[in-house]
Enzyme design. Structure first.
Site, PDB file in Angstrom:
ATOM      1  CE  LYS A   1      -3.232   2.599   2.914  1.00  0.00           C
ATOM      2  NZ  LYS A   1      -3.901   2.663   4.235  1.00  0.00           N
TER       3      LYS A   1
ATOM      4  CE  LYS B   1      -6.757   9.325   7.465  1.00  0.00           C
ATOM      5  NZ  LYS B   1      -7.210   8.137   8.212  1.00  0.00           N
TER       6      LYS B   1
ATOM      7  CG  ASP C   1     -10.174   7.680   6.444  1.00  0.00           C
ATOM      8  OD1 ASP C   1      -9.110   7.730   5.793  1.00  0.00           O
ATOM      9  OD2 ASP C   1     -10.222   7.793   7.684  1.00  0.00           O
TER      10      ASP C   1
ATOM     11  CD  GLU D   1      -7.007   5.299   2.263  1.00  0.00           C
ATOM     12  OE1 GLU D   1      -5.865   4.978   2.623  1.00  0.00           O
ATOM     13  OE2 GLU D   1      -7.923   5.533   3.070  1.00  0.00           O
TER      14      GLU D   1
ATOM     15  NE  ARG E   1     -10.793  -1.160   3.966  1.00  0.00           N
ATOM     16  CZ  ARG E   1     -11.316  -1.308   5.183  1.00  0.00           C
ATOM     17  NH1 ARG E   1     -12.464  -1.944   5.327  1.00  0.00           N
ATOM     18  NH2 ARG E   1     -10.689  -0.830   6.240  1.00  0.00           N
TER      19      ARG E   1
END
Length: 489
Positions: A246, A258, A328, A330, A332
């Site tokens: 990632k 956030k 949020d 994101e 995955r």
């Protein structure tokens, strides 16, 4: 990278002309005692007078009896093993940031312990001075040992230390200086210098290849996403390992923004990609006979008029549709694309590495990586992690969590809103759906494991062992060891 040179010398450490000698000492009921031989008989009494015990992370600077040298006694605790010596060497070097040369007293240690001591010290010598002046750490380490370079695997120590330092440098770099394109360029340079084949997917190539998860996550930023495919394929390799990392270069949360305080540190959300890159470069430098493909999923998750929205549906690589309920969640999405692509090549195993969930920190804290996946591969990773000295703990992937990812309009939702669920495990279950099968729908999945390094990848607490503030290089040494294990099977 601030990587010191490492040399071997057969003379006793007590005769060195370096700025300081690092001496490992063990905790005993009678007080601390030196672990090694040769000229340090006075140290135990000196430490006892100062109240030192010889515990881990206890570092005491002493002046030698003749007044000509500095001895840095570093505690290994009650057990003298590779992990404690690695830890002790690092703790000592963090305390010697202003020294230019340091000797390591390895006299009498067996080759494996001498190797661990040198590795830990070199890891602890790391500094990051890109944005301010400061001590750069020792430029030269000398290990005093009777063993030769092959016995202590000195080339391996150098490559491992450089790999961890590269990862730390990338994680510590400010996000304004490391958009996806810049990280792709740096990855290409490092990989190509080691003889690793590189392909960079730009926006057009991502669209053509169906990598719509990466495009959706990166769509809100003015700085476009990238996917970097690395391949190290030495002649004679019989095993094929795929690594997926990632690489969210900054995570604002997107439109599911956030809180401000939670954005601090989100420059580290690319630590998984940095770890995959560095591990592959090290395996290539060491000419380990294993084929490794790497997939670095690079995007910046930002809010804008072009950002992905809650309720958007994405057709992922391979055709699975995903409804976005929280932008949020994101990581995955970018990882799912790469897992599907890696599966198409039918490797022997796939391992992904990601700063994926805050739930990992809640469950396991800031030093222990969450490990999920197929049992045999999980076992291999635990063995590799133990050899490297990187704590990991296996977690389940309960099938009963999959219904929580139900969408009214798509194959899957990217998360479950409004319910307290085991977030680390739910994210793992989501990723599992994108791991391909051997041959057809009824065949078993390709062996796969998932490492959640959300906490261990970035240290905001007090330094310890060879780990200072900021990026830690988590999982790099485990991935290198895993590649070596795959080659040896």
């Amino acid at each position: 990278m601030s990587v010191p040179s490492i040399e071997l010398i057969a003379s006793p450490a007590a005769t060195t002309d370096a700025d300081a000698v690092v001496l490992p000492v063990r905790r005993t009921g009678d007080g601390p005692v030196p672990v090694v031989d040769g000229g340090f008989e006075w140290v135990g009494a000196a430490l006892a007078r100062l109240g030192a015990k010889g515990g881990l992370d206890e570092v005491t600077k002493l002046t030698s009896p003749d007044g000509d040298g500095i001895v840095v006694a570093t505690g290994v605790g009650e057990t003298t093993d590779a992990a404690s010596l690695r830890h002790a060497g690092g703790a000592a070097l963090r305390a010697l940031a202003t020294a230019s040369s340091v000797s390591l007293a390895g006299d009498g240690l067996d080759a494996a312990l001498a190797e661990a001591f040198a590795e830990g010290a070199a890891l602890g010598a790391y500094t990051f001075t890109e944005y301010r002046e400061g001590p750069t750490g020792p430029g030269r380490l000398t290990l005093h040992t009777e063993h030769d370079a092959a016995a202590v695997r000195l080339d391996r120590v150098r490559s491992v230390v450089a790999a961890v330092a590269r990862t730390k440098d990338l994680v510590n770099t400010a996000p304004n200086d490391l958009p996806p394109t810049a990280l792709a360029d740096l990855a290409s340079q490092a990989a190509e210098s080691a003889g690793v084949e590189v392909r960079v997917y730009d926006e057009a190539a991502l669209a053509e290849g169906g990598f719509n998860g990466i495009l959706a996550v990166g769509g809100g930023s003015s700085r476009p996403p990238r996917l970097v495919r690395l391949e190290y394929a030495p002649a004679g390799a019989s095993a094929h390992l795929a690594l997926v990392g990632k690489g969210i270069t900054f995570d604002s949360g997107g439109l599911s923004l956030k809180p401000g305080a939670s954005m601090v540190g989100m420059k580290s959300d690319m630590a998984g990609a940095a770890a995959v890159l560095s591990a592959i470069v090290a395996l290539a430098e060491l000419e380990v006979p294993v084929r490794v493909t790497g997939w670095l999923c690079l995007a910046e998750n930002m809010p804008s008029g072009t950002a992905a929205r809650p309720n958007d549906v994405i057709r992922m690589k391979g055709g699975t549709t995903v409804e976005v309920l929280n932008t949020d969640a994101e990581g995955r999405l970018v990882m799912a694309d790469a897992l599907a692509a890696a599966s198409e090549e039918q490797p022997d195993a796939i391992v992904d590495v990601a700063t994926l969930t805050g739930a990992q920190v809640v469950a396991l804290g800031n030093r222990i990586t969450g490990l999920m996946g197929e049992d045999e591969l999980v076992g291999d990773l635990r063995a590799a992690a133990e050899a490297a000295g990187e704590p990991m703990w296996p977690m389940p992937l309960p099938e009963d969590l999959l219904p929580l990812l139900k969408s009214d309009v798509a194959d899957l939702a990217n998360t479950k809103l409004g319910t307290v669920v085991p977030g680390m495990l739910l994210a793992g279950v989501f990723l599992q759906q994108f791991v391909g099968r051997r041959d057809g729908e009824d065949a078993p999945r390709i062996p796969w494991a998932h490492l959640d390094i959300a906490g261990p990848s970035y240290n905001t607490a007090a330094p310890w062992g060879f780990t200072g503030a900021g990026g830690t290089g988590a999982a790099v040494r485990t991935l290198i060891a895993l590649g070596e294990r795959a080659a040896a099977k």
